[in-house]
Write a protein that holds these residues in place. Sequence first.
Motif, PDB file in Angstrom:
ATOM      1  N   LYS A  71      30.871 103.873 -22.330  1.00  0.00           N
ATOM      2  CA  LYS A  71      29.855 103.336 -21.430  1.00  0.00           C
ATOM      3  C   LYS A  71      30.432 102.151 -20.629  1.00  0.00           C
ATOM      4  N   PRO A  72      29.801 101.829 -19.508  1.00  0.00           N
ATOM      5  CA  PRO A  72      30.317 100.719 -18.690  1.00  0.00           C
ATOM      6  C   PRO A  72      30.187  99.371 -19.405  1.00  0.00           C
ATOM      7  N   TYR A  73      31.185  98.527 -19.207  1.00  0.00           N
ATOM      8  CA  TYR A  73      31.211  97.214 -19.845  1.00  0.00           C
ATOM      9  C   TYR A  73      31.330  96.119 -18.786  1.00  0.00           C
ATOM     10  N   ARG A  74      30.950  94.913 -19.188  1.00  0.00           N
ATOM     11  CA  ARG A  74      31.058  93.754 -18.306  1.00  0.00           C
ATOM     12  C   ARG A  74      31.486  92.546 -19.150  1.00  0.00           C
ATOM     13  N   VAL A  75      32.326  91.679 -18.571  1.00  0.00           N
ATOM     14  CA  VAL A  75      32.796  90.491 -19.289  1.00  0.00           C
ATOM     15  C   VAL A  75      32.158  89.233 -18.701  1.00  0.00           C
ATOM     16  N   THR A  76      31.650  88.393 -19.595  1.00  0.00           N
ATOM     17  CA  THR A  76      31.123  87.075 -19.239  1.00  0.00           C
ATOM     18  C   THR A  76      31.968  86.034 -19.967  1.00  0.00           C
ATOM     19  N   THR A  77      32.417  85.017 -19.245  1.00  0.00           N
ATOM     20  CA  THR A  77      33.288  83.988 -19.831  1.00  0.00           C
ATOM     21  C   THR A  77      32.640  82.621 -19.701  1.00  0.00           C
ATOM     22  N   VAL A  78      32.552  81.917 -20.831  1.00  0.00           N
ATOM     23  CA  VAL A  78      31.888  80.605 -20.891  1.00  0.00           C
ATOM     24  C   VAL A  78      32.956  79.528 -21.054  1.00  0.00           C
ATOM     25  N   GLU A  79      32.996  78.589 -20.123  1.00  0.00           N
ATOM     26  CA  GLU A  79      34.022  77.538 -20.130  1.00  0.00           C
ATOM     27  C   GLU A  79      33.376  76.169 -20.337  1.00  0.00           C
ATOM     28  N   ILE A 137      29.747  79.297 -16.334  1.00  0.00           N
ATOM     29  CA  ILE A 137      29.842  80.685 -16.780  1.00  0.00           C
ATOM     30  C   ILE A 137      30.263  81.587 -15.621  1.00  0.00           C
ATOM     31  N   GLY A 138      31.343  82.346 -15.828  1.00  0.00           N
ATOM     32  CA  GLY A 138      31.826  83.318 -14.848  1.00  0.00           C
ATOM     33  C   GLY A 138      31.537  84.726 -15.337  1.00  0.00           C
ATOM     34  N   ILE A 139      31.089  85.588 -14.433  1.00  0.00           N
ATOM     35  CA  ILE A 139      30.702  86.953 -14.822  1.00  0.00           C
ATOM     36  C   ILE A 139      31.450  87.964 -13.956  1.00  0.00           C
ATOM     37  N   GLY A 140      32.200  88.864 -14.605  1.00  0.00           N
ATOM     38  CA  GLY A 140      32.957  89.882 -13.897  1.00  0.00           C
ATOM     39  C   GLY A 140      32.077  91.065 -13.515  1.00  0.00           C
ATOM     40  N   SER A 141      32.646  92.007 -12.795  1.00  0.00           N
ATOM     41  CA  SER A 141      31.894  93.197 -12.398  1.00  0.00           C
ATOM     42  C   SER A 141      31.919  94.229 -13.519  1.00  0.00           C
ATOM     43  N   SER A 142      31.068  95.243 -13.397  1.00  0.00           N
ATOM     44  CA  SER A 142      30.993  96.307 -14.402  1.00  0.00           C
ATOM     45  C   SER A 142      32.187  97.240 -14.259  1.00  0.00           C
ATOM     46  N   GLY A 175      28.201  73.551 -14.691  1.00  0.00           N
ATOM     47  CA  GLY A 175      26.929  74.117 -15.118  1.00  0.00           C
ATOM     48  C   GLY A 175      26.478  75.295 -14.269  1.00  0.00           C
ATOM     49  N   SER A 176      27.371  75.821 -13.421  1.00  0.00           N
ATOM     50  CA  SER A 176      27.002  76.948 -12.559  1.00  0.00           C
ATOM     51  C   SER A 176      27.167  78.273 -13.286  1.00  0.00           C
ATOM     52  N   ILE A 177      26.445  79.283 -12.796  1.00  0.00           N
ATOM     53  CA  ILE A 177      26.626  80.672 -13.236  1.00  0.00           C
ATOM     54  C   ILE A 177      27.115  81.433 -12.013  1.00  0.00           C
ATOM     55  N   ILE A 178      28.316  81.978 -12.086  1.00  0.00           N
ATOM     56  CA  ILE A 178      28.975  82.521 -10.891  1.00  0.00           C
ATOM     57  C   ILE A 178      29.360  83.977 -11.117  1.00  0.00           C
ATOM     58  N   PHE A 179      28.843  84.878 -10.298  1.00  0.00           N
ATOM     59  CA  PHE A 179      29.187  86.296 -10.341  1.00  0.00           C
ATOM     60  C   PHE A 179      30.382  86.547  -9.418  1.00  0.00           C
ATOM     61  N   TYR A 180      31.336  87.312  -9.915  1.00  0.00           N
ATOM     62  CA  TYR A 180      32.514  87.633  -9.106  1.00  0.00           C
ATOM     63  C   TYR A 180      32.112  88.378  -7.837  1.00  0.00           C
TER      64      TYR A 180
END
Length: 528
Positions: free
Chosen positions: A176-184, A262-267, A294-299
């Motif tokens: 199934k499709p996966y997505r990565v979220t990275t917390v710095e 928090i950075g969020i990659g694509s699926s 403190g931002s949440i940033i989508f690639y």
Amino acid sequence: MIRNMYKVLLVDDEMIIRQGLRVLIDWRSLGLEIIGEAENGESALKLIQECKPHILITDVKMPKMSGLELIKKITEMGLNIKTIIISGYNDFAYVKEALKYGVYDYILKPIRESDIVSILKDVVRDIDHTIIRSINSNESEKLMKDNLFNRLINNSITIIEFLEKARFLNISVSDKPYRVTTVEIDGSSDLDGEELEYRRFSINNICEELLEKYSNIITFHDRSNRQVIITNDNEIDKNCIKLVAAEIRDCVKKFLDFSVTIGIGSSVGSIMEISKSYSESVKALKEKFLCGKGSIIFYENIQNKHPDESGISIPDSEKIRHSVMLLNKESSIGEIKKYFETIKEKGFGKTSIIQGCVDLFFILFSVVKEYGNKSIDAFPNEEEVLGTISSSETIEEIEETIIGFTVRIIDYLSSIREDKHERISDKVVKYIRENYSKNVTLKSVAKHFYLNPAYLGRIFKEETGELFSDFVNRVRVEEAGKLLVTSDCKIYEVAHKCGYKDIDYFRSTFKKVTGITPAEFIKRRKQA
């Protein structure tokens, strides 16, 4: 701190052999990292005590201490290290002697890549199994899981090996499709090892608690101390992960009182494409510079941005300089803020912004230089300020640094012109008394007042007759004494409230200042 790779130490008196081993083998693909080299057993023993390697690859004949003597020492010390001997001597009696001390394997020079890779794969497999068998705990499994998924996100493992190890660790994997979220952790470079480990541990607990309602969630730490979360896109879609990310960020701020970005990659289509989504999440984190902590940033939201790295001109530089020379604080700050608003709006890249801010700093510093070397000594040197600008995580931090430096210049020049220079130590004393419970150091206070630490230390001693560190300890001990007799706090609680993390250091400092221990102090006050 848990390491994500098994550590290898190379020992051989011939540098060419050590260098050859480094380039001959793709260590990372085997889940290994070389943590040091030594040219003899004596040097190796020191490195072993410091670095605690999992694997030792050593020559047998070396000056000062041979490979066999080294292995005997390791055995006597009770260290569990997998040892591989390399020798140009096919001497079975020598091999038998080495085997008595638990040597894992033996290989002859010249070394063939296929031979040593085969042995190393067996060693890694044995270490994996030994960890699970000998330490039946969550920590051992976490080490293996972190190692496995770090290799996955860095694209340094084959699908066959990954699936085999995932089965061994009972990790469910699907197509199934996966997505990565990275917390710095924001500002992590300024933290000591103990505080960083505490924050990592706390964030991991929050993530696991918030994500426990979902299935097949994978969490671990990457090699840069970031929390990595792998989610199934069918269960947690883009909108849902945004809400989850916001919940993680808000909980960290509320309960732990620090911020995370928090950075969020694509699926991606499958688990083996995870490295792409991870790489995107890390690229998204780099936008923290403009988006702020403190931002949440989508690639997906930043991938088509092409920052202008052509360079920033400062058309109003003379206006800024003129405002500072006139000692007009309000005008100077206003012009600097306009400058930063302009570079934010025009979409400049980080490199151009930093260079532009360095140029602005030199304009400000030129004003100070006009007042001679004595004036320059009162401020951080150029290298220190440039280091602060370059290491800033966000553009807001740079703006704050530039404004603070400008205010300090104007205040200082005003005091010179009016010939009634306010004592720096008076301001520092007030600051320490208001902030003694925090991490107050000469460096941090100097940074707060935009001064050179060495200069501040010298001036403080000249004006107060007391060393900076002695004064901080005296203030803390005075406040601790008040708490010990006016509150029900335990001694360790008082120590923490007064800025001491180490209870033993607090006791010794308290006795040094007062002549008695905290316990004796409480007893005497009760008797009085």
